[in-house]
Every structure is written in C-alpha cells, then in structure tokens.
Motif scaffolding. Structure first.
Motif, PDB file in Angstrom:
ATOM      1  N   GLN A 555       7.600 -16.800  26.584  1.00 41.37           N
ATOM      2  CA  GLN A 555       6.155 -16.675  26.786  1.00 41.37           C
ATOM      3  C   GLN A 555       5.640 -17.608  27.880  1.00 41.37           C
ATOM      4  O   GLN A 555       4.878 -17.164  28.755  1.00 41.37           O
ATOM      5  CB  GLN A 555       5.411 -16.926  25.468  1.00 41.37           C
ATOM      6  CG  GLN A 555       3.898 -16.741  25.597  1.00 41.37           C
ATOM      7  CD  GLN A 555       3.186 -16.829  24.249  1.00 41.37           C
ATOM      8  OE1 GLN A 555       3.820 -16.774  23.201  1.00 41.37           O
ATOM      9  NE2 GLN A 555       1.872 -16.945  24.269  1.00 41.37           N
ATOM     10  N   PRO A 556       6.030 -18.911  27.919  1.00 45.32           N
ATOM     11  CA  PRO A 556       5.561 -19.762  29.017  1.00 45.32           C
ATOM     12  C   PRO A 556       6.010 -19.245  30.376  1.00 45.32           C
ATOM     13  O   PRO A 556       5.299 -19.402  31.369  1.00 45.32           O
ATOM     14  CB  PRO A 556       6.174 -21.130  28.692  1.00 45.32           C
ATOM     15  CG  PRO A 556       6.426 -21.112  27.230  1.00 45.32           C
ATOM     16  CD  PRO A 556       6.779 -19.695  26.914  1.00 45.32           C
ATOM     17  N   ILE A 557       7.193 -18.644  30.437  1.00 40.09           N
ATOM     18  CA  ILE A 557       7.691 -18.139  31.722  1.00 40.09           C
ATOM     19  C   ILE A 557       6.800 -17.013  32.235  1.00 40.09           C
ATOM     20  O   ILE A 557       6.381 -17.002  33.405  1.00 40.09           O
ATOM     21  CB  ILE A 557       9.152 -17.673  31.572  1.00 40.09           C
ATOM     22  CG1 ILE A 557      10.080 -18.870  31.341  1.00 40.09           C
ATOM     23  CG2 ILE A 557       9.594 -16.885  32.797  1.00 40.09           C
ATOM     24  CD1 ILE A 557      11.532 -18.499  31.124  1.00 40.09           C
ATOM     25  N   VAL A 558       6.505 -16.038  31.374  1.00 42.96           N
ATOM     26  CA  VAL A 558       5.694 -14.900  31.846  1.00 42.96           C
ATOM     27  C   VAL A 558       4.271 -15.351  32.157  1.00 42.96           C
ATOM     28  O   VAL A 558       3.602 -14.799  33.060  1.00 42.96           O
ATOM     29  CB  VAL A 558       5.719 -13.762  30.805  1.00 42.96           C
ATOM     30  CG1 VAL A 558       7.145 -13.232  30.623  1.00 42.96           C
ATOM     31  CG2 VAL A 558       5.146 -14.203  29.473  1.00 42.96           C
ATOM     32  N   GLU A 559       3.790 -16.354  31.441  1.00 44.33           N
ATOM     33  CA  GLU A 559       2.454 -16.872  31.755  1.00 44.33           C
ATOM     34  C   GLU A 559       2.443 -17.575  33.102  1.00 44.33           C
ATOM     35  O   GLU A 559       1.482 -17.450  33.871  1.00 44.33           O
ATOM     36  CB  GLU A 559       2.000 -17.821  30.645  1.00 44.33           C
ATOM     37  CG  GLU A 559       1.698 -17.111  29.317  1.00 44.33           C
ATOM     38  CD  GLU A 559       1.331 -18.077  28.213  1.00 44.33           C
ATOM     39  OE1 GLU A 559       1.534 -19.308  28.424  1.00 44.33           O
ATOM     40  OE2 GLU A 559       0.913 -17.637  27.130  1.00 44.33           O
ATOM     41  N   ARG A 560       3.490 -18.323  33.426  1.00 41.59           N
ATOM     42  CA  ARG A 560       3.565 -18.954  34.742  1.00 41.59           C
ATOM     43  C   ARG A 560       3.659 -17.909  35.843  1.00 41.59           C
ATOM     44  O   ARG A 560       3.073 -18.071  36.928  1.00 41.59           O
ATOM     45  CB  ARG A 560       4.775 -19.901  34.809  1.00 41.59           C
ATOM     46  CG  ARG A 560       4.600 -21.195  34.040  1.00 41.59           C
ATOM     47  CD  ARG A 560       5.626 -22.234  34.477  1.00 41.59           C
ATOM     48  NE  ARG A 560       6.990 -21.829  34.240  1.00 41.59           N
ATOM     49  CZ  ARG A 560       7.665 -22.093  33.120  1.00 41.59           C
ATOM     50  NH1 ARG A 560       7.074 -22.761  32.125  1.00 41.59           N
ATOM     51  NH2 ARG A 560       8.904 -21.693  32.967  1.00 41.59           N
ATOM     52  N   VAL A 576       1.439 -10.061  25.654  1.00 38.71           N
ATOM     53  CA  VAL A 576       2.425 -10.743  24.808  1.00 38.71           C
ATOM     54  C   VAL A 576       2.229 -10.266  23.381  1.00 38.71           C
ATOM     55  O   VAL A 576       1.295 -10.666  22.704  1.00 38.71           O
ATOM     56  CB  VAL A 576       2.289 -12.274  24.897  1.00 38.71           C
ATOM     57  CG1 VAL A 576       3.326 -12.954  24.001  1.00 38.71           C
ATOM     58  CG2 VAL A 576       2.435 -12.749  26.338  1.00 38.71           C
ATOM     59  N   ARG A 577       3.105  -9.404  22.942  1.00 36.62           N
ATOM     60  CA  ARG A 577       3.016  -8.869  21.589  1.00 36.62           C
ATOM     61  C   ARG A 577       3.709  -9.778  20.563  1.00 36.62           C
ATOM     62  O   ARG A 577       3.337  -9.762  19.386  1.00 36.62           O
ATOM     63  CB  ARG A 577       3.648  -7.482  21.541  1.00 36.62           C
ATOM     64  CG  ARG A 577       2.938  -6.485  22.454  1.00 36.62           C
ATOM     65  CD  ARG A 577       3.634  -5.134  22.421  1.00 36.62           C
ATOM     66  NE  ARG A 577       2.999  -4.177  23.335  1.00 36.62           N
ATOM     67  CZ  ARG A 577       3.463  -2.954  23.588  1.00 36.62           C
ATOM     68  NH1 ARG A 577       4.595  -2.546  22.983  1.00 36.62           N
ATOM     69  NH2 ARG A 577       2.828  -2.158  24.422  1.00 36.62           N
ATOM     70  N   ALA A 578       4.713 -10.505  20.994  1.00 37.05           N
ATOM     71  CA  ALA A 578       5.420 -11.427  20.093  1.00 37.05           C
ATOM     72  C   ALA A 578       6.130 -12.467  20.947  1.00 37.05           C
ATOM     73  O   ALA A 578       6.700 -12.136  21.997  1.00 37.05           O
ATOM     74  CB  ALA A 578       6.435 -10.687  19.212  1.00 37.05           C
ATOM     75  N   LEU A 614       5.781  -8.446  26.800  1.00 35.64           N
ATOM     76  CA  LEU A 614       6.794  -9.243  26.103  1.00 35.64           C
ATOM     77  C   LEU A 614       6.761  -8.883  24.635  1.00 35.64           C
ATOM     78  O   LEU A 614       5.703  -8.996  23.992  1.00 35.64           O
ATOM     79  CB  LEU A 614       6.543 -10.739  26.297  1.00 35.64           C
ATOM     80  CG  LEU A 614       7.459 -11.690  25.505  1.00 35.64           C
ATOM     81  CD1 LEU A 614       8.915 -11.507  25.911  1.00 35.64           C
ATOM     82  CD2 LEU A 614       7.015 -13.140  25.701  1.00 35.64           C
ATOM     83  N   ASP A 615       7.910  -8.476  24.091  1.00 41.81           N
ATOM     84  CA  ASP A 615       7.950  -8.027  22.707  1.00 41.81           C
ATOM     85  C   ASP A 615       9.348  -8.333  22.135  1.00 41.81           C
ATOM     86  O   ASP A 615      10.259  -8.739  22.854  1.00 41.81           O
ATOM     87  CB  ASP A 615       7.640  -6.527  22.636  1.00 41.81           C
ATOM     88  CG  ASP A 615       7.239  -6.079  21.227  1.00 41.81           C
ATOM     89  OD1 ASP A 615       7.205  -6.939  20.328  1.00 41.81           O
ATOM     90  OD2 ASP A 615       6.991  -4.872  21.052  1.00 41.81           O
ATOM     91  N   VAL A 616       9.477  -8.110  20.838  1.00 39.70           N
ATOM     92  CA  VAL A 616      10.748  -8.273  20.147  1.00 39.70           C
ATOM     93  C   VAL A 616      11.144  -6.926  19.571  1.00 39.70           C
ATOM     94  O   VAL A 616      10.338  -6.260  18.922  1.00 39.70           O
ATOM     95  CB  VAL A 616      10.673  -9.336  19.034  1.00 39.70           C
ATOM     96  CG1 VAL A 616      11.968  -9.360  18.224  1.00 39.70           C
ATOM     97  CG2 VAL A 616      10.390 -10.705  19.620  1.00 39.70           C
ATOM     98  N   GLU A 617      12.424  -6.554  19.827  1.00 43.94           N
ATOM     99  CA  GLU A 617      12.927  -5.275  19.345  1.00 43.94           C
ATOM    100  C   GLU A 617      14.285  -5.506  18.702  1.00 43.94           C
ATOM    101  O   GLU A 617      15.282  -5.702  19.383  1.00 43.94           O
ATOM    102  CB  GLU A 617      13.029  -4.276  20.498  1.00 43.94           C
ATOM    103  CG  GLU A 617      13.381  -2.872  20.057  1.00 43.94           C
ATOM    104  CD  GLU A 617      13.409  -1.915  21.234  1.00 43.94           C
ATOM    105  OE1 GLU A 617      14.296  -2.091  22.104  1.00 43.94           O
ATOM    106  OE2 GLU A 617      12.562  -1.015  21.298  1.00 43.94           O
ATOM    107  N   ALA A 621      15.037  -9.772  22.632  1.00 44.04           N
ATOM    108  CA  ALA A 621      13.723  -9.911  23.273  1.00 44.04           C
ATOM    109  C   ALA A 621      13.632  -8.870  24.380  1.00 44.04           C
ATOM    110  O   ALA A 621      14.584  -8.677  25.143  1.00 44.04           O
ATOM    111  CB  ALA A 621      13.564 -11.313  23.835  1.00 44.04           C
ATOM    112  N   ARG A 622      12.447  -8.205  24.457  1.00 42.45           N
ATOM    113  CA  ARG A 622      12.288  -7.127  25.434  1.00 42.45           C
ATOM    114  C   ARG A 622      11.164  -7.491  26.399  1.00 42.45           C
ATOM    115  O   ARG A 622      10.046  -7.795  25.989  1.00 42.45           O
ATOM    116  CB  ARG A 622      11.970  -5.814  24.728  1.00 42.45           C
ATOM    117  CG  ARG A 622      11.868  -4.596  25.660  1.00 42.45           C
ATOM    118  CD  ARG A 622      11.755  -3.304  24.862  1.00 42.45           C
ATOM    119  NE  ARG A 622      10.539  -3.287  24.072  1.00 42.45           N
ATOM    120  CZ  ARG A 622       9.357  -2.844  24.517  1.00 42.45           C
ATOM    121  NH1 ARG A 622       9.248  -2.368  25.746  1.00 42.45           N
ATOM    122  NH2 ARG A 622       8.299  -2.853  23.728  1.00 42.45           N
TER     123      ARG A 622
END
Length: 704
Positions: A555-560, A576-578, A614-617, A621-622
């Motif tokens: 999550q911090p990576i995609v936010e950056r 960010v779903r999860a 960003l999600d979990v499947e 992690a997806r």
C-alpha cells in the motif's frame, strides 16, 4: 603310543573315505558328460585317486607299520598327488591362456615338475640310499615347502585370471586346494626352520586335507564347464611372478641364515640375525622400487605375451584417470601421468596453446622442474608437430637428426638430457599442445605398438583438454553475458533517474523560487542519489541490491507512485481494496510496479485514464494497472513484450518489461496482460502474500 597310532590311522582313514567318495562321485558323473568330458576331467579324477590312495595307504602304515607295505609309499604317493594337482591347475590355465601364455606356462610347468621329481627322488633315496635316514628330513622339508609355495602361486594366478561365471565355479576348488597348500606351507616351514618335525602337526594333516573334500564336491556340483572361461591377464602374471620371486628369495635367505648360524661358531646366531635383517631391508627396498616393478612388467609383457599391452586394461585405466578430474590443472597432471604410465616414464610436462596470443606455454608438470620458455605458433617444432603429428624421440634426433626432416628442435629440448619424447596433442587439424616425457625407468623400445598406443592416448587426452577449454570459455562467456544483462538493467534504471532529474531541471527554471518545489527537488535528488547508490552496489556485487529480501508493504508503494504521478501533472486513480504485503526487496518491487504504471502513462493521452487497484485474491496480492491508451497487439504480447531489447518507444531500451518479468518469476509471482489495439491495456501482477501472525499461537494454551 598305540593311541597315537590309532588316532593317526583314524585321520588317514577319514581322508581315504572322503577322497574315495569324491572319486566315485566324479566317475559316476563322467558317463553323463561323455560328450563334454575333457582331459581336465581325467586329470581331476587322477588327482582324487592318488589322494585317496595316499590316505588309505597312510592309514594302513599307521595301523600296521611296514609289515605288508613299505613305509615310504605314503610319502611317495603324497608327492605324486601333489604333482597331479599341479598338472590339473596348469591344465586349467593352458586351456584358457592360448599361445600368448604358453611361455609362462612352460616356465611354471618346468618349475613344478622339477619340484615333484626332486621330491620323489629324495623319498626314494631316503629309503634306499647310502645316507642316514634322518639326514633327508630337512631336504624333504624344504621340498615340501617349495611344493606348497608353488601350489599357492598357481592358485593365486588362477583366481586372479578368472572372471564372472568362471570365478563362481573355480572358487570352491581354489578354497579347497588353498587350505591344503597353506597348512602344508606351515607344517613344512616349521620343519625346515627348526630341523624337527612336529608330530602333532603332521598327525592332523590328513584331517585338514579331509576338510577340503566338501569344497571339491561343491565344485563338481556347480557345472561341468567351470574351467573353460579362464583368462590369464598380465596383472595375474605380474603378481604371480612377484610372489614366486619373493618366495624363492625368502627361502634362499632362510637357508643362508641357517648356514651362517651353524658355521659361524659363537657368533653364528648374531650373524644370522644381521644377515636376515639386511636381506629383509634390501627386499623391501627392491619391492618398493618403481624401476624394478617397471623392469619386471616390461620383461613379462615382452617375453610371455604376443602384444606388449593389455589394451582393454590400459584404455580403461587411462580413461578413468582423465574422467576423474574436473579442474584444468588437475586434468593437465592426469594427462601427463596417464601418457607417461604407458611407457613407464616417471616425469613429464604439458604444453598448451594460450587463447590470447596463440603461443604455447608449459601449464602443468609432474616430477620435473617448471620451464618458462615459450614456443611461438610458427616455430619449427610446432610446425612439424602440426603437419606430421609425429612422436619425436629426442635420443634418436640427437643421434640422427636427418630422420626428422624439416625439424629444428629448440635449445630447451636439446639441452635437457632428461627429456625423452614429445607427444603431440591434435584435435582434428589443430595442435592443442604436446606432452614432454622423461626417460623411462627401464629401457623400452619405441616400436610401432608403443607409438600407436601413444597416438591413440594423446588423441583421447587432447579431446578432453579441448572440451575443458571449451567449457571454460563457455563459463566466461556466460559470466560476461550475466554482467552485460545486469549492466543493461542498471543502464535502464539510470535512464529513468536521468529522465526524472531532467524533468526536475526543466521545471527549476520556472519554479526555482517556489519553496514547495525546492523541498520536492531536494527530496527527488536525495531519492535519486540513494537509487544510484543501490545500483552501484548491484553492479559491483553482481546480484540483487544490497540487503536481503524482507517483508514489503504494497500500500505505501502504490501511494508513493500516485503522489509521484501527481507531481508530474498526471493522475493515477488509486483504489486500495485490501492492504497486502509480500516478500522481496522494496525498491525492486516498487521499480517493477512503477515501470508498469509509467508505461501505462506513456501509452495513454493526457485526457485518458490510468487506474491502479490493490487487492487480495486467495494467497496472492493482486495489483491491477489498467489504462485507456493505444493498446498492444496479441502478436507483440506473445513474441516481443517480455523479451530484452524489444520496445515500441523511440527512446526506450526494451529492458524494463524483461527485468520486471524476471524478478516476478524469482519471487514466485506472475504477470498477465490483456490488451486490445485502440482500447487500452490491463496488466495484472500477482505476488505471494507474506502472512505474519500478530498473536503467538502459544497464547491459545491459556484459553479457558
């Protein structure tokens, strides 16, 4: 005394019954094998018959004395049965050895015949000669010792020569006769050394010989052609000759020692000990001498066999020596030793062509000093070896150089008196190098057979050396390939950093007085500096960036990435779903996702949309990156997208997608692409989840 006679008669009687039963069984089997019966069967039967007669007559004499039969007849029959057992063993080897072994068999046959004849004559002279009866005890003890030793020599050679099925059949006979010969060796050696017959030993002698009969039964039961597959090898001949020489030497030293003892007066015993000790030291010195072993081996091969070499054994040994080495230096020494052993040479050196300048230098030595001389590829010696592939005999060249027309040897070869042969190593038409050999331990004629074997061995050795050199070159090429590929990755990342800094410098002219821009510029420069430091570490270490893999929060990576896109004037729609974490290097994971996002922005116009989810499947992690850009064709995705140096950009290197694909495979993840030309692209990245329990499982133990 009567009890002793009865006991001796009992043992002789048991031996007579056992050998008689064996003879009867053998004779009953002969009609069933009439077509397959050979002279060996009849000799075996005669040996059993004389053994039975010896035992029966010995029992009669032990029981009744010499009333109805002379007392010397058991000793006479004992010598005769030994003779037939010798004939039986020698016939086995003659049946299988052929003409190549005929000379060795004649030598052994003659020795055995002399021993048996001397024994029979001595027994007769002891009974009817003019000398006192007791004076023949020691000569007969020595003759019995010689017979036992001869029997062991024949058995040792027989068992060494048998292989496979033949050994299975011969083994019982070998064990049976071996037990007889070993016991007699002990009995007669004791009598010869102490000049006194041990009555207890000779009393149980018939019983010991009886114990060998069951093994003879076993041999007869196995199969009738148990003698037909024997092959007398050079190794067997060498060991047999060594054992025979050693036995004769020890018997001679024993006789000399006792002669010195009984003729030396008061110093006799001391002189005997000194003589025996010096003789044993001399024997050990000679036995450990490589030159003496070489002389004996060459003598046997030259006089007892049609060909000098046992090619099967030599080839197997040479190939095994080459195959056992993996390093170039060890292989070089093995090549020298393997070729040197063929001609009993104790030293040598290996010269090989160098890859850089094409010169030939000495790369390995064995039992000789290192030479620093260099031979150029156009020297007279190398031209001669390359064109003619001859083996150069330096002794012959020194005496008659005209035989080697066009050859001019260098000074280092002519001045070295220990140098004997130069054996070329040729692969195809290329001269890989040559082997320099020292003079052999014993004189050896360099005839056609030796030269042909050396050429064949050198051809095999040169192929091994060429393969080793090719492997080394391939390993170096792979190392350079890995370094070049890593360098391409680093250059690609540096290009991105340069692009980022160039954009910042472009905006600096317009926003240099803006405090927020200044703060962002410092952060960008610091981040770029850290990235370049990591890239330098990666280039120097040749692996992943410095530091081991660890948990990476996505999550911090995609936010950056979303914030960085916003600073560039583009918007990354983030969903960010999860939250999820994976294992890896944070900067490399961020670089992979950032590359996908940047490609999406490059392929999408400013009024288009780029979205990241960003999600979990399941257990993965997806990360899904989609855009509304130009898209890619199915053929490009299948054949070019994840291959190096393939790109659709005018300024791209085609490395980013390949690096991302490789790193995702290392992490156990995968990447899938769904794209249509003119409608956009959706790239899905799956990474294994890193699950960390926030509460110890041990806490469950306190639950009520």
């Amino acid at each position: 005394m009567e009890g002793a006679l009865d006991l001796s008669a009992l043992f002789f009687g048991l031996a007579g019954l056992a050998y008689g039963a064996a003879l009867l069984f053998h004779l009953i089997r002969l009609p069933k094998r009439r077509q397959a019966a050979t002279g060996l069967d009849w000799i075996f039967g005669l040996a059993l018959g004389f053994s039975a007669a010896w035992a029966v007559l010995g029992a009669w004499v032990a029981r009744n004395g010499a009333e109805l039969a002379p007392a010397f007849l058991p000793a006479l029959l004992d010598g005769l049965r030994y003779g037939f057992w010798f004939v039986f063993l020698i016939s086995l080897m003659r049946a299988s050895g052929g003409a190549a072994w005929s000379q060795a068999l004649r030598c052994l046959s003659g020795s055995a015949a002399l021993l048996c004849a001397a024994t029979l004559i001595s027994v007769w002279l002891r009974e009817y000669g003019a000398e006192p009866y007791s004076s023949w005890d020691r000569p007969l003890a020595y003759l019995g010792l010689g017979q036992a030793l001869m029997g062991l020599v024949l058995l040792e050679q027989l068992l060494r020569s048998s292989q496979g099925d033949s050994r299975w059949g011969v083994k019982p006979v070998g064990l049976a006769l071996g037990a007889v010969f070993v016991f007699d060796l002990y009995a007669y050696s004791q009598a010869a050394l102490f000049q006194q017959i041990d009555g207890d030993v000779f009393k149980v002698r018939p019983l010991v010989h009886t114990l060998a009969v069951p093994l003879l039964f076993m041999a007869m039961l196995r199969h009738g052609d148990w003698l037909s597959k024997l092959h007398v090898s050079r190794v067997a001949a060498f060991h047999s000759a060594t054992l025979l020489i050693a036995g004769a030497y020890l018997m001679l030293i024993s006789a000399v020692g006792y002669y010195v003892r009984y003729t030396g007066g008061g110093w006799g015993r001391a002189m005997q000990i000194a003589v025996i000790f010096v003789a044993l030291v001399g024997f050990a010195t000679v036995a450990m001498s490589g030159a003496m072993r070489a002389k004996l081996r060459v003598y046997i091969n030259k006089h007892f066999f049609s060909y000098r070499y046992d090619y099967r054994e030599e080839w197997l040994r040479f190939t095994a020596m080459l195959s056992s080495q993996s390093s170039p230096q060890a292989l070089g020494v093995s090549v020298i030793r393997g070729i040197a052993n063929l001609v009993e040479s104790p030293s040598g050196g290996l010269w090989l062509r160098q890859a850089g300048d094409g010169e030939y230098r000495q790369v390995a030595v064995w039992n000789r000093p290192v030479q620093t001389e260099v031979e150029t590829a156009d020297s007279s010696l190398l031209r001669f070896l390359r064109e003619r592939a001859w083996i150069v005999d330096l002794d012959e060249y020194r005496q008659a150089p005209q035989r080697y027309e066009g050859l001019s040897l260098p000074n280092w070869a002519l001045a070295d008196s220990a140098c004997w042969l130069l054996v070329p190593l040729v692969v195809g038409t290329e001269l890989t190098g040559f082997v320099q050999l020292g003079h052999p331990r014993t004189r050896m004629d360099l005839d056609w057979e030796v030269r042909d074997l050396l050429r064949t061995a050198s051809s095999q050795a040169s192929s091994y050396l060429a393969q080793m050199q090719a492997t080394e070159a391939l390993l170096d090429a792979r190392k350079f390939e890995a370094f070049n590929r890593m360098s391409a990755f680093v250059v690609h990342d540096l290009k991105n950093i340069v692009t980022q800094l160039s954009l910042m410098m472009k905006n600096a002219k317009r926003l240099r007085d803006n405090p927020e821009f200044q703060e962002d510029m410092l952060a960008t420069v610091e981040n770029s500096l850290e990235k370049m430091r990591q890239l330098m570490l990666q280039l120097r270490e040749g692996e992943a960036p410095h530091g081991g893999g660890s948990g990476v929060e996505l999550q911090p990576i995609v936010e950056r990435l979303a914030a960085a896109a916003l600073r560039k004037g583009r918007e990354l729609h983030l969903e960010v779903r999860a939250g999820a974490s994976t294992r890896g290097h944070e900067q490399r994971v961020e670089r992979v996702i950032g590359h996908v996002v940047q490609n999406a922005f490059d392929a999408t116009p400013e009024d288009g949309e780029v979205r990241l989810v960003l999600d979990v499947e399941g257990s993965n992690a997806r990360i899904e990156v989609s855009d509304t850009g130009c898209g890619m064709s199915e053929d490009f995705i299948r054949t070019r997208l994840f291959r190096p140096f393939q790109t659709t950009k005018t300024s791209g290197m085609g490395i980013g997608a390949y690096e991302s694909f490789q790193y995702l495979q290392e992490l156990g993840g995968k990447i899938t692409v769904d794209s249509q030309v003119g409608h956009g692209t959706r790239i899905t990245i799956s990474l294994p989840l890193l699950r960390a329990s926030k509460q110890s499982d041990l806490g469950m133990l306190s639950a009520k």
